[in-house]
Design an enzyme around this catalytic site. Sequence first.
Site, PDB file in Angstrom:
ATOM      1  N   ASN A  98     -47.205  24.013  -8.994  1.00  9.21           N
ATOM      2  CA  ASN A  98     -47.841  24.574  -8.102  1.00  9.21           C
ATOM      3  C   ASN A  98     -48.950  23.788  -7.596  1.00  9.21           C
ATOM      4  O   ASN A  98     -49.944  24.171  -6.416  1.00  9.21           O
ATOM      5  CB  ASN A  98     -48.227  25.990  -8.346  1.00  9.21           C
ATOM      6  CG  ASN A  98     -47.132  26.848  -7.747  1.00  9.21           C
ATOM      7  OD1 ASN A  98     -46.193  26.441  -7.435  1.00  9.21           O
ATOM      8  ND2 ASN A  98     -47.423  28.231  -7.973  1.00  9.21           N
ATOM      9  N   ASN A 127     -47.893  26.493  -2.691  1.00 10.49           N
ATOM     10  CA  ASN A 127     -48.310  27.060  -3.809  1.00 10.49           C
ATOM     11  C   ASN A 127     -48.246  28.521  -3.746  1.00 10.49           C
ATOM     12  O   ASN A 127     -48.821  29.524  -3.166  1.00 10.49           O
ATOM     13  CB  ASN A 127     -50.055  26.920  -3.991  1.00 10.49           C
ATOM     14  CG  ASN A 127     -50.594  27.771  -5.144  1.00 10.49           C
ATOM     15  OD1 ASN A 127     -49.762  27.967  -6.001  1.00 10.49           O
ATOM     16  ND2 ASN A 127     -51.994  27.839  -5.367  1.00 10.49           N
ATOM     17  N   ASP A 150     -51.778  30.080 -19.535  1.00  9.48           N
ATOM     18  CA  ASP A 150     -53.135  30.000 -20.138  1.00  9.48           C
ATOM     19  C   ASP A 150     -52.784  30.946 -21.412  1.00  9.48           C
ATOM     20  O   ASP A 150     -53.726  31.192 -22.043  1.00  9.48           O
ATOM     21  CB  ASP A 150     -54.211  30.539 -19.329  1.00  9.48           C
ATOM     22  CG  ASP A 150     -53.836  32.179 -18.705  1.00  9.48           C
ATOM     23  OD1 ASP A 150     -54.673  32.626 -18.042  1.00  9.48           O
ATOM     24  OD2 ASP A 150     -52.604  32.533 -19.172  1.00  9.48           O
ATOM     25  N   ASP A 242     -45.269  39.728  -8.684  1.00 12.04           N
ATOM     26  CA  ASP A 242     -43.533  39.484  -8.864  1.00 12.04           C
ATOM     27  C   ASP A 242     -43.182  40.081 -10.176  1.00 12.04           C
ATOM     28  O   ASP A 242     -41.944  40.305 -10.111  1.00 12.04           O
ATOM     29  CB  ASP A 242     -43.760  37.687  -8.865  1.00 12.04           C
ATOM     30  CG  ASP A 242     -44.530  37.119 -10.166  1.00 12.04           C
ATOM     31  OD1 ASP A 242     -44.160  36.252 -10.479  1.00 12.04           O
ATOM     32  OD2 ASP A 242     -45.613  37.938 -10.290  1.00 12.04           O
ATOM     33  N   ASP A 243     -44.035  40.174 -10.934  1.00 13.07           N
ATOM     34  CA  ASP A 243     -43.648  40.850 -12.494  1.00 13.07           C
ATOM     35  C   ASP A 243     -43.091  42.213 -12.179  1.00 13.07           C
ATOM     36  O   ASP A 243     -42.395  43.071 -12.839  1.00 13.07           O
ATOM     37  CB  ASP A 243     -44.480  40.425 -13.685  1.00 13.07           C
ATOM     38  CG  ASP A 243     -45.802  41.126 -13.116  1.00 13.07           C
ATOM     39  OD1 ASP A 243     -46.897  40.543 -13.967  1.00 13.07           O
ATOM     40  OD2 ASP A 243     -46.577  41.181 -11.863  1.00 13.07           O
TER      41      ASP A 243
END
Lengths: 329, 329
Positions: A98, A127, A150, A242-243
């Site tokens: 991204n 992005n 992360d 989005d989740d």
Amino acid sequence: CHHICKLPGRVMGIRLLHFSSVVIFVLLLVAGALMALLPNIKDDKMPNLRREPKSQSQSALDSFTLVMQTYNRTDLLLKLLNHYQAIPHLHKVVVVWNNVGEKTPEEMWNSLGPHPVPVVFKVQIVNRMRNRLQIFPELETKAVLMMDDDTLISAYDLAFAFSVWQQFPDQIVGFVPRKHVSTSSGIYSYGSFELQTPGFGNGDQYSMVLIGAAFFHSGYLELFQKQPDAVHTLIDETQNCDDIVMNFLVAKHTGKPSGVFVKPVDIRNLEKETNSGYSGMWHRAEHLLQRSYCLNKLVNIYNSMPLKYSNIMISQFGFPNYANHKNKM
Amino acid sequence: CHHICKLPGRVMGIRLLHFSSVVIFVLLLVAGALMALLPNIKDDKMPNLRREPKSQSQSALDSFTLVMQTYNRTDLLLKLLNHYQAIPHLHKVVVVWNNVGEKTPEEMWNSLGPHPVPVVFKVQIVNRMRNRLQIFPELETKAVLMMDDDTLISAYDLAFAFSVWQQFPDQIVGFVPRKHVSTSSGIYSYGSFELQTPGFGNGDQYSMVLIGAAFFHSGYLELFQKQPDAVHTLIDETQNCDDIVMNFLVAKHTGKPSGVFVKPVDIRNLEKETNSGYSGMWHRAEHLLQRSYCLNKLVNIYNSMPLKYSNIMISQFGFPNYANHKNKM
């Protein structure tokens, strides 16, 4: 006599010489062959001698594809790639790049090969949070492991969670549970264990498993692409949720709780270890409020609340402590 | 005039009298009805006024039958009945009375009523381990909860495990996992977590869930009755292994691991608390060896080893500690 006597000697001599030459010649051939089989040792480089890569021959059902989206944390990405490239049953890694306009680390990656599995860098033109939910042609497996750039999870946790996904292939099997709650006004709110679950007896419940650390079926990517424009717009506007959308999809599709929570033994957030100074979307002030907003928006778009509650928490029997199931009787 | 004048008056008078009588009569009826509805307060006894027993109207799918076999530990039985009679979603209790020739405590039980659910005492004519696996006509529910007569499990654990069984109705959902191991000689051995699982990577595995503390589908009782005589004989000879047989049945029937292990929060063995001096079959010297013996005998009878391994351990999310799933990230 010396006429006869001389003949055999000379013949034998020649034959002996002949024989010796053949033996020496054969020995040289053998030595040459042996030398050809020896590895070439050049400085500190790994030998060119390598087994045929196992990962390419892994069945699409017995392996998974890691999809990792990355933005502004290439140092963490590379740390994590070194870790995740060695996870059992991994087929391939797809890095969703991204960092628009920035070169990928592909060259560096290749120069540090060979690697256990192929890694492809998918350069994005904008992005977007939902870039990671595209149907990448490189994705050959039924299972997707989606990881945030992360998050470090141990190989043990991932190997176990993959085996659990294989038993619940139509659900999101992952490490981060969340829930929605319904309030007396009928408005939904998003939260975690600090929110009390209304009216469900003992303990807590979860109704979502976040996809930033989870296995799910690649078919759900196709289902995601088919959703109404309003859903994609919602994700683009918030760069979030989005989740939550994926959990809505799975719940609607299966009529079951969208996720199965596997309790991680070793999960670490590497946020603080980045040199980029970038610390992730969830630190934005409005992040959680946005997620509550998304819940209600989605209920509106779909005209229903499909999320279902579950209180099943799965752990690995006898690991890491071989008697982790014992009770005093 | 008084002819006409008297007529209405008398009529009205009679009508008024009539009306008053009717009103008073109705009032008396109402009062009588109200008094009939009032509770009879007699000494310290519970009021006879009772709501219609909910358990009888519970759907066969939403409730379960407790089947508890008992031998020579009536004091424990009665302790446990007081506990288990109050478990949510319990439909009925079936006590399998293996104390041949001895009167059941039914009279005492009834004198200490009323009870939340019906309890039936099934008098047995021989003291057999497999008596508890009969198809009792009183069993109306799809789910059976089978408990040993010395095991106390909390209501929380049972309510949760029942909800888990409803999600895995074709498997034995319970609190005591065991395994078989295969040795290089091909002979099987029976054990628990102290035995190393051959060749299975990290952690432990279980291949059986014992039925002395578990939920399973009542249909498996019918399946048990249909097994070859050799199987019933094996159980009768050893007075053991009925649970190993049930696990074989379920594994053969489903092709899946026979059991799903739910980690109990509060499970207690009351053995030491009995006045009878009787301490249970598993204390016999040959008990475990018998179980290994049964494994190999059954493999012989069925000409296969149907048991499958699992390492799924289920706990209740957020209970008893509302954050029992948290990790430091």
